[in-house]
Design an enzyme around this catalytic site. Sequence first.
Site, short mmCIF file in Angstrom:
data_model
loop_
_atom_site.label_atom_id
_atom_site.label_comp_id
_atom_site.label_asym_id
_atom_site.label_seq_id
_atom_site.Cartn_x
_atom_site.Cartn_y
_atom_site.Cartn_z
N ARG A 36 0.81 -1.22 0.00
CA ARG A 36 0.00 0.00 0.00
C ARG A 36 0.84 1.27 0.00
O ARG A 36 0.35 2.33 -0.40
CB ARG A 36 -0.94 -0.01 1.20
CG ARG A 36 -2.00 -1.10 1.11
CD ARG A 36 -3.11 -0.85 2.09
NE ARG A 36 -4.16 -1.86 1.94
CZ ARG A 36 -5.30 -1.86 2.62
NH1 ARG A 36 -5.54 -0.89 3.49
NH2 ARG A 36 -6.20 -2.80 2.45
N ASP A 137 -15.76 8.08 9.06
CA ASP A 137 -14.64 7.16 8.85
C ASP A 137 -13.35 7.89 9.21
O ASP A 137 -13.31 9.13 9.24
CB ASP A 137 -14.59 6.67 7.40
CG ASP A 137 -13.81 5.36 7.28
OD1 ASP A 137 -14.41 4.30 7.56
OD2 ASP A 137 -12.62 5.39 6.94
#
Length: 270
Positions: A36, A137
């Site tokens: 990532r 979030d």
Amino acid sequence: MSLHLSDEEFLDFQSFIHRQTGIQMHRGKKALICGRLAKRLQQCGMPSYGDYFRFIHTAQGQGEHQTCIDLLTTNETYFFREPKHFDWLTDYLRGLSPGTQPLRLWSAACSSGEEAYSLAMVLTEYSPRAWQLMGSDISTRMLERARTGHYPMARNKHLPPELLKKYCLRGTGRQDGTFLITKALRERVEFCHINLNEALPQVGLFDVIFLRNVMIYFGSATKQAVVNRLAQQLRPGGFLCIGHSESLNDVQHPLQPLAPAIFRKPGTAV
């Protein structure tokens, strides 16, 4: 450029993510961090993971701090995931009498918005009262996607056909292979950035909070802190829904089990 994440660098990122989000990354996640972050290191011109880690902790790299969190947090979700919770919510709404106080729901780890929009569809279909819905979030990148309400067509496979037809628009031309949540439904959901591992902002009280498939990444201490924070945001008689693979058996909390993965705050609902 070939990049290698050393054990020492992995421990730095492991500690950073736990400190910022409460998520515990075991050694098996080393490949995830590499995958990532590798592209981002190249974009930032960083020769190593260690250089990137040091950069995000400088004043110059302050904006990159959130980008790193966005990249490393897990965001797997889809519409009507774990449908028994939506069946329960439908029955709950059908059993309500009309009232003057709006229902308030919170999708507390909404990722790219699928859960929040699933809730909005159920509320629109079955709520006898006015309602408000918030999605939050820790990832600003996911929240940007959620606000657009724009998804690949493959993401609709769990969406009931009648709701897909009613609340989604099929893309054409350059947007072929995608669908868009209708503007009317998008405007009913408020999305905001919240880190559940910190003191919560003043968001008010809720009748139902969904926090599903997030606490599997938390240790007991973090889980207890998060559950108790959310319990304080529930109205008396309000409900907390967690993932079916999760449990609250290892934490102390004021909620009462109602059904599998559903807990109720003591008190009389208005």
